[in-house]
Design an enzyme around this catalytic site. Structure first.
Site, short mmCIF file in Angstrom:
data_model
loop_
_atom_site.label_atom_id
_atom_site.label_comp_id
_atom_site.label_asym_id
_atom_site.label_seq_id
_atom_site.Cartn_x
_atom_site.Cartn_y
_atom_site.Cartn_z
N SER A 126 0.84 -1.20 0.00
CA SER A 126 0.00 0.00 0.00
C SER A 126 0.87 1.25 0.00
CB SER A 126 -0.85 -0.04 1.27
OG SER A 126 -1.44 1.20 1.51
N TYR A 151 -2.12 -1.04 10.94
CA TYR A 151 -2.35 -1.65 9.63
C TYR A 151 -1.19 -1.30 8.69
CZ TYR A 151 -3.73 -2.02 4.79
OH TYR A 151 -3.71 -2.31 3.45
N LYS A 155 1.94 -3.64 6.88
CA LYS A 155 2.30 -3.73 5.45
C LYS A 155 3.80 -3.46 5.28
CE LYS A 155 -1.42 -4.95 3.60
NZ LYS A 155 -1.56 -6.15 2.79
P1 NAD Z 1 -10.78 -7.44 1.32
O1 NAD Z 1 -10.99 -7.46 2.80
O2 NAD Z 1 -11.97 -7.26 0.46
O3 NAD Z 1 -10.01 -8.76 0.86
C1 NAD Z 1 -9.14 -9.47 1.69
C2 NAD Z 1 -9.57 -10.93 1.65
O4 NAD Z 1 -8.69 -11.70 2.45
C3 NAD Z 1 -10.99 -11.14 2.20
O5 NAD Z 1 -11.71 -11.93 1.28
C4 NAD Z 1 -10.76 -11.89 3.50
O6 NAD Z 1 -11.83 -12.75 3.80
C5 NAD Z 1 -9.45 -12.61 3.23
N1 NAD Z 1 -8.64 -12.91 4.42
C6 NAD Z 1 -8.26 -12.07 5.41
N2 NAD Z 1 -7.48 -12.71 6.30
C7 NAD Z 1 -7.34 -14.00 5.84
C8 NAD Z 1 -6.65 -15.13 6.31
N3 NAD Z 1 -5.94 -15.10 7.43
N4 NAD Z 1 -6.72 -16.27 5.58
C9 NAD Z 1 -7.45 -16.32 4.44
N5 NAD Z 1 -8.13 -15.28 3.96
C10 NAD Z 1 -8.09 -14.12 4.65
O7 NAD Z 1 -9.69 -6.31 1.02
P2 NAD Z 1 -9.18 -5.73 -0.36
O8 NAD Z 1 -9.55 -4.31 -0.41
O9 NAD Z 1 -9.57 -6.64 -1.47
O10 NAD Z 1 -7.61 -5.79 -0.12
C11 NAD Z 1 -6.81 -6.86 -0.57
C12 NAD Z 1 -5.38 -6.64 -0.15
O11 NAD Z 1 -4.93 -5.38 -0.67
C13 NAD Z 1 -5.19 -6.55 1.37
O12 NAD Z 1 -3.98 -7.17 1.70
C14 NAD Z 1 -5.11 -5.05 1.62
O13 NAD Z 1 -4.37 -4.77 2.77
C15 NAD Z 1 -4.40 -4.58 0.37
N6 NAD Z 1 -4.67 -3.17 0.05
C16 NAD Z 1 -5.96 -2.74 -0.05
C17 NAD Z 1 -6.21 -1.40 -0.32
C18 NAD Z 1 -7.62 -0.87 -0.39
O14 NAD Z 1 -7.82 0.34 -0.26
N7 NAD Z 1 -8.63 -1.71 -0.61
C19 NAD Z 1 -5.14 -0.52 -0.51
C20 NAD Z 1 -3.85 -1.00 -0.42
C21 NAD Z 1 -3.62 -2.34 -0.14
C1 WQD Z 2 -9.84 9.19 1.23
C2 WQD Z 2 -10.07 10.67 1.49
C3 WQD Z 2 -10.31 11.16 3.83
C4 WQD Z 2 -14.06 8.97 4.38
C5 WQD Z 2 -7.08 4.23 3.28
C6 WQD Z 2 -5.97 3.58 4.05
C7 WQD Z 2 -4.86 3.18 3.12
C8 WQD Z 2 -5.40 2.33 1.96
C9 WQD Z 2 -6.58 2.96 1.30
C10 WQD Z 2 -5.23 0.02 2.40
C11 WQD Z 2 -9.28 11.19 2.70
C12 WQD Z 2 -11.60 11.47 3.08
C13 WQD Z 2 -12.93 9.53 3.82
C14 WQD Z 2 -15.11 9.82 4.81
C15 WQD Z 2 -13.81 11.73 4.10
N1 WQD Z 2 -5.89 1.07 2.39
N2 WQD Z 2 -12.82 10.88 3.69
N3 WQD Z 2 -14.95 11.17 4.65
O1 WQD Z 2 -7.43 7.27 4.06
O2 WQD Z 2 -6.54 7.64 1.72
O3 WQD Z 2 -6.55 5.39 2.63
O4 WQD Z 2 -7.56 3.33 2.28
O5 WQD Z 2 -4.05 -0.12 2.27
O6 WQD Z 2 -3.92 2.49 3.87
O7 WQD Z 2 -5.48 4.48 5.03
O8 WQD Z 2 -8.69 6.40 2.02
O9 WQD Z 2 -11.04 6.35 1.34
O10 WQD Z 2 -10.49 6.41 3.80
O11 WQD Z 2 -10.08 8.45 2.42
O12 WQD Z 2 -13.72 12.95 4.01
O13 WQD Z 2 -16.13 9.37 5.34
O14 WQD Z 2 -11.45 10.86 1.83
O15 WQD Z 2 -10.08 12.11 4.83
O16 WQD Z 2 -8.92 12.52 2.41
P1 WQD Z 2 -7.26 6.78 2.68
P2 WQD Z 2 -10.15 6.83 2.42
#
Ligand code: NAD
Ligand code: WQD
Length: 340
Positions: A126, A151, A155
Site C-alpha cells: 500500500s 495496519y 504492510k
Molecule cells: P478485502 O478485505 O476485500 O479482501 C481481503 C480478503 O482476504 C478477504 O476476502 C478476507 O476474507 C481474506 N482474508 C483475510 N485474512 C485472511 C486469512 N488469514 N486467511 C485467508 N483469507 C483471509 O480487502 P481488499 O480491499 O480486497 O484488499 C486486498 C489486499 O490489498 C489486502 O492485503 C489489503 O491490505 C491490500 N490493500 C488494499 C487497499 C484498499 O484500499 N482496498 C489498498 C492497499 C492495499
Molecule cells: C480518502 C479521502 C479522507 C471517508 C485508506 C488507508 C490506506 C489504503 C486505502 C489500504 C481522505 C476522506 C474519507 C469519509 C472523508 N488502504 N474521507 N470522509 O485514508 O486515503 O486510505 O484506504 O491499504 O492504507 O489508510 O482512504 O477512502 O479512507 O479516504 O472525508 O467518510 O477521503 O479524509 O482525504 P485513505 P479513504
C-alpha cells in the site's frame, strides 16, 4: 497437472477482480480465503462473468497444514497474496490481530511456498508505507516513511520480511505492489466492494449516501494545504489495478529478486471533486458536512506511475467518470452487497 495461480484473499474486493482478469486470460486459479471479510458469492459472480470457475478452498492462510496439502494437491506456479485485514481504525484497537494476520500470515505462506518449491510471489502492499512524503508525486525511489497506524506498519513490516527473503535466496522472485486508492467495480455490476458495517473509505461511503442507506457524508478536514482544502488522493479503478497484477505476474516470470511498483494513476482528486464527479455520474445529490480532520490522515498523496509503465508496460486507462459510473452501477444493482 496444469499449472495454477494461487490467489489468497481471492474472494475479497480486489482479489475477486484479479480472479476475473486471470480467468479471462486463460490462467487456472485457486482461491484460498477464510471469508472473514467477503462472501463466496463473489466467486460465483466471477464464474458468471468469465464462464470459468476458480477452485475455491475455504481456509486460513495461517493454517500451515492446509497450505502444505494445497501445494501437494495442486501444481502452483505463483502466488498472489491479498489475504489480510485492512481496517485502519480496527488495527489501532486490535494491533495484535493485524500483526498476526498480516505479518505472521505472510511468513507462514512464504515458508509453505519455499518447502513446496514455489518462489514467485506478488504481494498487496500500500502507498501507506510511504508515510507522509514531503514531495509529490511519490516514486518508488522514495524512502518508506512512518505509517500512522498498525495496519500500515503491518504492510511495511511484511515488505521488509519479503526484502530480506529475496536477498537471502536468489530463487525468489517477488513483486511488492503499492496500491494507491482502489475504487470502482467491474463494469458488469456483478462484483464490487461490499464493506462490513459502516464504510471507512470515501467512495463506498458516498455511494451508500446516494442509495439512502446513510444520511450524509462527513468530509474530514477542509483546511488542508490542497486545491480546495480537502484531502487529495490518487484513486485507481479496480479493473486497472487487476490488470496491473497480470503484468506484474508476467514480469516476475522473467525477473529474479524483489521489485517494487506503484499502482496508481498519477493524478490526485480532492474529496469535493469526488463528490461532484459521483453526483454527475449517478444523478443523485450527496449531502455532506465539513468536519475536523480524521486523525492519522495525510493531506495529499499521488503516485508517480512511470516505473510501472516502463517496466510492466501497464498504465491505468480508466477515467474518474468510469470509476464513478461503475461504483454506482454496482451499488444500485446490489444495494445490500452480496447479501440477497
Ligand atoms: P478485502 O478485505 O476485500 O479482501 C481481503 C480478503 O482476504 C478477504 O476476502 C478476507 O476474507 C481474506 N482474508 C483475510 N485474512 C485472511 C486469512 N488469514 N486467511 C485467508 N483469507 C483471509 O480487502 P481488499 O480491499 O480486497 O484488499 C486486498 C489486499 O490489498 C489486502 O492485503 C489489503 O491490505 C491490500 N490493500 C488494499 C487497499 C484498499 O484500499 N482496498 C489498498 C492497499 C492495499
Ligand atoms: C480518502 C479521502 C479522507 C471517508 C485508506 C488507508 C490506506 C489504503 C486505502 C489500504 C481522505 C476522506 C474519507 C469519509 C472523508 N488502504 N474521507 N470522509 O485514508 O486515503 O486510505 O484506504 O491499504 O492504507 O489508510 O482512504 O477512502 O479512507 O479516504 O472525508 O467518510 O477521503 O479524509 O482525504 P485513505 P479513504
Amino acid at each position: 497437472m496444469l499449472d495454477s495461480i494461487l490467489v489468497t484473499g481471492g474472494a475479497g474486493y480486489i482479489g475477486s477482480h484479479v480472479v476475473v482478469t486471470l480467468l479471462q486470460s486463460g490462467h487456472n486459479v485457486i482461491v484460498l480465503d477464510n471469508l472473514c471479510n467477503s462472501s463466496a458469492s463473489s466467486l460465483d459472480r466471477a464464474y458468471q462473468i468469465t464462464g470459468r470457475k476458480p477452485v475455491f478452498i475455504q481456509g486460513d492462510v495461517r493454517d500451515r497444514e492446509l497450505l502444505d496439502k494445497l501445494f501437494t494437491q495442486h501444481q502452483v506456479s505463483s502466488v498472489l497474496h491479498f489475504a489480510g485485514l485492512k481496517a485502519v481504525g480496527e488495527s489501532t484497537r486490535e494491533p495484535l490481530k493485524y500483526y498476526e494476520n498480516n505479518i505472521v500470515g505472510s511468513v507462514g505462506l512464504c515458508q509453505a511456498m519455499a518447502s513446496a518449491g514455489v518462489f514467485k510471489l506478488v504481494f498487496s502492499s500500500s502507498a501507506t508505507v510511504y508515510g507522509e512524503p514531503e514531495q509529490m508525486p511519490i516514486s518508488e525511489s522514495f524512502a518508506t516513511g512512518a505509517p500512522t497506524n498498525p495496519y500500515g506498519r503491518s504492510k511495511l513490516m511484511t515488505e521488509q520480511v519479503l526484502m530480506d527473503l529475496a536477498s537471502s535466496d536468489p530463487r525468489w522472485s517477488i513483486a511488492l505492489l503499492r496500491y494507491f486508492n482502489p475504487v470502482g467495480a467491474h463494469p458488469t455490476g456483478l462484483i464490487g466492494e461490499d464493506p462490513n458495517g459502516i464504510p471507512n473509505n470515501l467512495l463506498p461511503y458516498i455511494s451508500q449516501v446516494a442509495i439512502g442507506k446513510l444520511k450524509e457524508l462527513t468530509v474530514f478536514g477542509s483546511d488542508y494545504p490542497t486545491k480546495d482544502g480537502t484531502g487529495v488522493r490518487d484513486y485507481i479503478h479496480v479493473v486497472d489495478l487487476a490488470e496491473g497484477h497480470l503484468k506484474a505476474l508476467q514480469a516476475i516470470n522473467d525477473k529474479q529478486g524483489l521489485n517494487v511498483w506503484n499502482l496508481g494513476t498519477g493524478r490526485g482528486y480532492s474529496v469535493l471533486e469526488m463528490i461532484r464527479a459521483f453526483e454527475q455520474a449517478s444523478n443523485r445529490v450527496i449531502t455532506y458536512r465539513m468536519a475536523p480532520r480524521r486523525p492519522g490522515d495525510i493531506a495529499e498523496c499521488w503516485a508517480a506511475p512511470d516505473k510501472a509503465e516502463k517496466e510492466l508496460g501497464w498504465k491505468a486507462e480508466r477515467t474518474l467518470n468510469d470509476m464513478m459510473i461503475d461504483t454506482w452501477r454496482w451499488q444500485s444493482l446490489n444495494p445490500n452487497g452480496y447479501t440477497e
